[in-house]
Enzyme design. Structure first.
Site, PDB file in Angstrom:
ATOM      1  N   ASP A 269      -9.221   3.342   1.846  1.00  0.00           N
ATOM      2  CA  ASP A 269      -8.578   4.198   3.019  1.00  0.00           C
ATOM      3  C   ASP A 269      -9.140   4.047   4.220  1.00  0.00           C
ATOM      4  O   ASP A 269     -10.463   4.474   4.295  1.00  0.00           O
ATOM      5  CB  ASP A 269      -8.225   5.471   2.613  1.00  0.00           C
ATOM      6  CG  ASP A 269      -7.213   6.355   3.563  1.00  0.00           C
ATOM      7  OD1 ASP A 269      -7.179   5.727   4.694  1.00  0.00           O
ATOM      8  OD2 ASP A 269      -6.756   7.187   3.078  1.00  0.00           O
TER       9      ASP A 269
ATOM     10  N   CYS B 168      -1.346   0.572   7.694  1.00  0.00           N
ATOM     11  CA  CYS B 168      -2.467   0.299   7.589  1.00  0.00           C
ATOM     12  C   CYS B 168      -3.147  -0.764   6.798  1.00  0.00           C
ATOM     13  O   CYS B 168      -3.261  -1.903   7.459  1.00  0.00           O
ATOM     14  CB  CYS B 168      -3.381   1.518   7.592  1.00  0.00           C
ATOM     15  SG  CYS B 168      -3.836   2.114   6.279  1.00  0.00           S
ATOM     16  N   ARG B 169      -3.364  -0.579   5.590  1.00  0.00           N
ATOM     17  CA  ARG B 169      -3.888  -1.707   4.641  1.00  0.00           C
ATOM     18  C   ARG B 169      -3.145  -2.892   4.396  1.00  0.00           C
ATOM     19  O   ARG B 169      -3.360  -4.208   4.722  1.00  0.00           O
ATOM     20  CB  ARG B 169      -4.495  -1.159   3.454  1.00  0.00           C
ATOM     21  CG  ARG B 169      -5.554  -0.064   3.604  1.00  0.00           C
ATOM     22  CD  ARG B 169      -5.804   0.470   2.296  1.00  0.00           C
ATOM     23  NE  ARG B 169      -4.586   1.240   1.639  1.00  0.00           N
ATOM     24  CZ  ARG B 169      -4.463   1.665   0.516  1.00  0.00           C
ATOM     25  NH1 ARG B 169      -5.396   1.565  -0.425  1.00  0.00           N
ATOM     26  NH2 ARG B 169      -3.411   2.592   0.005  1.00  0.00           N
ATOM     27  N   SER B 170      -1.831  -2.732   4.047  1.00  0.00           N
ATOM     28  CA  SER B 170      -1.023  -3.820   3.651  1.00  0.00           C
ATOM     29  C   SER B 170      -0.676  -4.621   5.083  1.00  0.00           C
ATOM     30  O   SER B 170      -0.267  -6.013   4.980  1.00  0.00           O
ATOM     31  CB  SER B 170       0.154  -3.326   2.832  1.00  0.00           C
ATOM     32  OG  SER B 170       1.021  -2.430   3.423  1.00  0.00           O
TER      33      SER B 170
ATOM     34  N   ASN C 289       2.239   1.632   4.324  1.00  0.00           N
ATOM     35  CA  ASN C 289       2.780   0.464   4.846  1.00  0.00           C
ATOM     36  C   ASN C 289       2.405   0.587   6.545  1.00  0.00           C
ATOM     37  O   ASN C 289       3.323  -0.101   7.269  1.00  0.00           O
ATOM     38  CB  ASN C 289       4.234  -0.167   4.729  1.00  0.00           C
ATOM     39  CG  ASN C 289       4.674  -1.449   5.234  1.00  0.00           C
ATOM     40  OD1 ASN C 289       5.400  -1.845   5.556  1.00  0.00           O
ATOM     41  ND2 ASN C 289       3.523  -2.179   5.070  1.00  0.00           N
TER      42      ASN C 289
ATOM     43  N   CYS D  72       0.900  -1.191   0.085  1.00  0.00           N
ATOM     44  CA  CYS D  72       0.181   0.012  -0.126  1.00  0.00           C
ATOM     45  C   CYS D  72       1.014   0.967  -0.051  1.00  0.00           C
ATOM     46  O   CYS D  72       2.092   1.087  -0.523  1.00  0.00           O
ATOM     47  CB  CYS D  72      -0.851   0.045   1.182  1.00  0.00           C
ATOM     48  SG  CYS D  72      -0.118   0.081   2.810  1.00  0.00           S
TER      49      CYS D  72
END
Length: 152
Positions: free
Chosen positions: A121, A12-14, A10, A7
């Protein structure tokens, strides 16, 4: 197989995708990692809300540290999942050849049942954004893990 989740920062999402997929494939010969296309948070822990939602679902992501994607990651990883189109575009510009490009995938392409074509997000509203992202990523990781197990 070696899989990289990418993401922007690096944090939150990934890291969530990394932790969730690693949890689902823990009895297998898979290496899962995560990285960011930007250098904003190098060395930092995942966002405290990502840590909290992962922990609430039995997944510990506190050992992860943000790192920036490197071109050499194309040599290390077999599949590289981008959380959204802008991450995918950034990765494509770093690809050296067709072999590198063939490793790239948009994460949500693995989930044809989703109304989303990217991982949103989570930084909107309150903690609910992180819970919604967790659930979306978890559902998609179920599909990826199932598809990988069919290949074993």
């Amino acid at each position: 197989m070696r899989i990289l989740m990418v993401c922007l920062g690096n944090i939150c999402r990934s890291p969530l995708a990394h932790g969730i997929l690693e949890n689902k494939l823990q009895d297998s010969n898979y290496l899962i990692d995560s990285a960011g296309t930007a250098s904003y948070h190098i060395g930092e822990l995942p966002d405290h809300r990502s840590i909290k939602v992962a922990k609430a679902n039995g997944i510990d992501i506190t050992s992860q540290r943000a790192r920036q994607f490197k071109t050499s990651d194309f040599d290390v990883f077999d599949r590289i999942y981008a959380m959204d189109e802008s991450n995918l575009d950034n990765l494509k510009t770093l690809a050296r050849d067709e072999n590198d490009l063939n490793k790239l995938r948009l994460f949500m392409d693995a989930n044809p049942n989703s109304a989303y074509n990217y991982v949103p997000d989570p930084y909107y509203g309150d903690f609910s954004g992180f819970e919604e992202v967790f659930n979306l990523v978890d559902e998609t990781c179920n599909i990826i893990a199932r598809d990988l197990s069919k290949q074993d």
